[in-house]
Write a protein that holds these residues in place. Sequence first.
Motif, PDB file in Angstrom:
ATOM      1  N   VAL A 143       0.866  -1.173   0.000  1.00 45.41           N
ATOM      2  CA  VAL A 143       0.000   0.000   0.000  1.00 45.41           C
ATOM      3  C   VAL A 143       0.906   1.227   0.000  1.00 45.41           C
ATOM      4  N   ALA A 144       0.581   2.228  -0.806  1.00 47.87           N
ATOM      5  CA  ALA A 144       1.384   3.452  -0.860  1.00 47.87           C
ATOM      6  C   ALA A 144       1.430   4.102   0.520  1.00 47.87           C
ATOM      7  N   ILE A 145       2.607   4.589   0.899  1.00 48.34           N
ATOM      8  CA  ILE A 145       2.781   5.170   2.228  1.00 48.34           C
ATOM      9  C   ILE A 145       3.697   6.377   2.152  1.00 48.34           C
ATOM     10  N   GLU A 146       3.403   7.387   2.963  1.00 43.67           N
ATOM     11  CA  GLU A 146       4.235   8.573   3.096  1.00 43.67           C
ATOM     12  C   GLU A 146       4.371   8.884   4.581  1.00 43.67           C
ATOM     13  N   CYS A 147       5.603   9.016   5.055  1.00 38.11           N
ATOM     14  CA  CYS A 147       5.862   9.429   6.433  1.00 38.11           C
ATOM     15  C   CYS A 147       6.362  10.871   6.392  1.00 38.11           C
TER      16      CYS A 147
END
Length: 409
Positions: A143-147
């Motif tokens: 799943v696409a993720i951005e922190c």
Amino acid sequence: MHKGPIMDLQRISALFEQRREGHTLPQALYTQAESFDFDMAAIFGQSWLMAGMECELPKAGSYISMMVGKWPVVITRDKEGTIRAFHNSCRHRGSMICALGSGTTPKLVCPYHRWTYDLDGSLFAAGRMDSSFDKSEHGLKPVAIECISGTIFICLSDTPPPIDDFRAKLTEYAAPHNLKDAKLAYESVLVENANWKLVMENGRECYHCSTGHPELSKTFPVGMSKHFDSGHDERVVAFEAQMDALGLPQTPVEGHYWQIARFALNEGCVSISGDGQHLSKKLMCDANGGDIGSMRWAVDPHCFVHCTADHAFMFSAMPVGPNETHVTGKWYVHKDAVEGVDYDVEKLIALWTVTNLEDKALAENNQLGVNSLGYTPGPYSQEAEMLAQRFTDYYCDKARDYIATHGKG
């Protein structure tokens, strides 16, 4: 990635064509099962969603298992410290691997047939499979993720919407709050018998706050408009100048699906709390003695966050059914704050808990009225409900884009 149920997009499109500018939505978009299925596919399946904070995954092996509507997602911190997200569905026969909640585990093990995955999503072991079986082809679906500055955002779409502008601004505005040095102090889930859009419209305006939230009104500037605009209030203008001098960004900024601003609390208040005073002695930001107002960001379709000097509060509204929404509240304090010494959990959560309960009653009553044969979409207040209208405009834009892309053929 989401394919979703078969829907009559032509019929749904007709509903959006009925919507008058500056008004609430046609009834069916708040009540029908088909509209809920559409919202999941077109909105929640295509948007960046805030899952929480990086501090909720404090070490290698930490995981968070959550639902996005009916879709299970698991977020992990792998052995190298990288935070990753996956569809929580075994590549064998589809069972949910991690039960809802959070914890720590060396591997992700499906409870059905014990297929075992490493924290990076790769398949580690699958018993009793034939010699031609290739483990490398059966890793968990990512799943696409951005922190971003200690926050975690996920997107279920194979083609997530642009996030660069939001990332840049949130990085700038959140930096003074040191969210990577936070810890989750408390989490609650409230079941609201109302459509998620009614829950969010309510959460995007304070037209109702002076009478609906007497406790919140003591510290929160309930009379301000849009991005907590100050007008010519000398005290608020002085606050904005002071924040600029301290290097704390305060000017309201926004994109299509997000807004960020820092605003002054009521006079004499340094936190969003019952008495306006700090709820934790260990501050997350000690600039100006902890008198820095609240830095708020909101991300459509589902959340807002308030960061004061002493704590952060996250609100997330997740659809479960046409007339059921789960509202998650998360309270964060400095990682070194000691419960019972630096903060009291009951006091920490008291104000937003009572506010959420009041909003639950308002949203559920709103739903009952919207169900009426006499319901007709009404106009938003251009002074007090601009963010609620902005949310509904965003929803309609996002829906029309989805229909234009998927409604052919």
